[in-house]
Enzyme design. Structure first.
Site: not given
Ligand code: URA
Length: 210
Positions: A105, A109, A201, A204
């Site tokens: 990402r 933006t 996550d 993870d």
């Protein structure tokens, strides 16, 4: 929500998912459960594969026996967490071709940017199953499907472990032709983009990082 959303309510899937959500579940057990659930989700996502017949000889007689039709299907893992689902699905469909899509990402933006893209040839002739455990905002999933369509794919299905309503809506808007199979649609996303109640996550937890 999404015309082609399937939530797999099978008791084994739901029981395993609960174990995965538990924060005290170890990395090794999490990984094993993910492998097991991925096979049950793969069973669901492949229920309507095209079939043909092949003439074979059993020890007793000849018969026209059912076999899968068409080219080998393509499994596309969205890095890195997709790889946790990929392993189990490949055990079930060992002849599948495999591709990888890497997206990060952009902090300015906030849009997904491609950093890796390697997929099997002749995608236009294959059923393409995209695997990513967490359908959160849906931005990276929608972007990955965009890339696959640009590469020729026209028969795509999306498999995830957990989805947020926001992610399902995003995919329905961007790719209404792509059926989604998941074990649960949870309540919402939190302000950090995590699925709630979720499981944390996924990368993870499966790789033991952080
Ligand atoms: N990705 C994850 O690994 N977990 C979430 O809850 C959302 C996105």
């Amino acid at each position: 929500m999404h015309e082609h959303l399937t939530v797999v309510k099978h008791p084994l899937v739901q029981h395993k998912l609960t174990l995965m959500r538990d924060k005290d579940t170890s990395t090794a057990v999490f990984r094993q459960l993910l492998r097991e659930i991925s096979q049950l989700l793969a069973y669901e996502i492949t229920t309507k594969l095209e079939m043909t017949t092949r003439r074979i000889e059993t020890p007793l007689c000849e018969m026209d026996a059912p076999v899968l039709a068409g080219k080998k299907l393509a499994l596309i893992s969205i890095l890195r967490a997709g790889n946790g689902l990929l392993d189990g699905v490949l055990e079930l469909i060992p002849s599948a071709r495999v591709g990888f899509v890497g997206l990060y990402r952009d902090e300015e933006t906030l849009q997904p940017v491609q950093y890796y893209f390697k997929v099997p040839q002749e995608l236009e002739d294959r059923l393409v199953i995209v695997v990513d455990p967490m359908l959160a905002t849906g931005n990276s999933s929608a972007a990955a499907v965009d890339l696959l369509k640009q590469a020729g794919a026209n028969n795509i299905r999306f498999m995830c472990l957990l989805a947020a309503p926001e992610g399902v809506a995003r995919m329905a808007e961007a790719h209404p032709d792509v059926p989604i199979v998941t074990a649960s649609v949870d309540e919402c996303l939190n302000e950090h983009g995590y699925i709630v109640p979720g499981l944390g996550d996924a990368g993870d937890r499966m790789f033991g990082t952080k």
